[in-house]
Design an enzyme around this catalytic site. Structure first.
Site, mmCIF file in Angstrom:
data_model
loop_
_atom_site.group_PDB
_atom_site.id
_atom_site.type_symbol
_atom_site.label_atom_id
_atom_site.label_comp_id
_atom_site.label_asym_id
_atom_site.label_seq_id
_atom_site.Cartn_x
_atom_site.Cartn_y
_atom_site.Cartn_z
ATOM 1 N N HIS A 1 37.865 47.127 35.686
ATOM 2 C CA HIS A 1 38.364 46.682 34.384
ATOM 3 C C HIS A 1 37.498 47.272 33.283
ATOM 4 O O HIS A 1 36.385 47.714 33.526
ATOM 5 C CB HIS A 1 38.293 45.156 34.260
ATOM 6 C CG HIS A 1 39.215 44.435 35.163
ATOM 7 N ND1 HIS A 1 40.466 44.043 34.781
ATOM 8 C CD2 HIS A 1 39.064 44.033 36.449
ATOM 9 C CE1 HIS A 1 41.052 43.426 35.792
ATOM 10 N NE2 HIS A 1 40.229 43.410 36.812
ATOM 11 N N GLU B 1 33.160 46.129 35.649
ATOM 12 C CA GLU B 1 33.534 46.110 34.231
ATOM 13 C C GLU B 1 32.820 47.270 33.539
ATOM 14 O O GLU B 1 31.627 47.468 33.733
ATOM 15 C CB GLU B 1 33.096 44.798 33.570
ATOM 16 C CG GLU B 1 33.787 43.573 34.102
ATOM 17 C CD GLU B 1 35.085 43.264 33.386
ATOM 18 O OE1 GLU B 1 35.395 43.924 32.373
ATOM 19 O OE2 GLU B 1 35.793 42.365 33.857
#
Length: 150
Positions: free
Chosen positions: A32, A105
């Site tokens: 992500h 992330e």
């Protein structure tokens, strides 16, 4: 009459479940981007023992854009539907196999290469590609440390 929905309508968790039924999964990394802060970091499942943090430690040594200090372990009930938590619960049932499940992330903005300077470096397409390469190379490092290849 349709007995099974088309694959295009299945969630990624359902598709991952189908893969697991046919294969043994050692690592699951859900990727992500985030809009706050800098660097790349991982969200790890809180497990008994520290083996879940071995991969992020190795990753920090290899990648200038990855921060072990920002890596977090949790059992947050609000994250129950995330790919990381869903796969962990799915593949680690009954002690069949232990799978490392992470969310990687990466910042929209950039990273601080603490080895070089404190000034932020913007993420470019090349830097995101480097992060992907470093992820793969860290997997190789992990298996070299274990003295076997998948």
């Amino acid at each position: 009459m349709i007995r099974r929905p088309p694959r295009s309508t299945l969630s990624s968790s359902s598709a991952a479940s189908d893969v697991y039924k046919r294969q043994t999964v050692d690592f699951f990394i859900d990727m992500h981007s985030h809009s706050t802060g800098l660097n790349a970091f991982m969200l790890c499942n809180a497990t008994d023992g520290s083996s879940e943090l071995e991969f992020p430690r190795l990753f920090h040594k290899r990648s200038r854009s990855f921060s072990f200090q920002r890596t977090v372990t949790d059992r947050d009930p609000n994250k129950t539907g995330s790919g990381r938590r869903t796969m962990h619960e799915l593949v680690n049932q009954g002690g069949r196999w232990f799978t490392h499940c992470y969310t990687l992330e990466a910042s929209f903005f950039g990273y601080c290469d603490y080895k070089q300077s404190q000034r932020p470096v913007p993420f470019t397409i090349q830097e995101y590609q480097n992060l992907g390469r470093d992820t793969a190379m860290t997997l190789l490092d992990h298996y070299r440390d274990k003295e076997f290849a998948p």
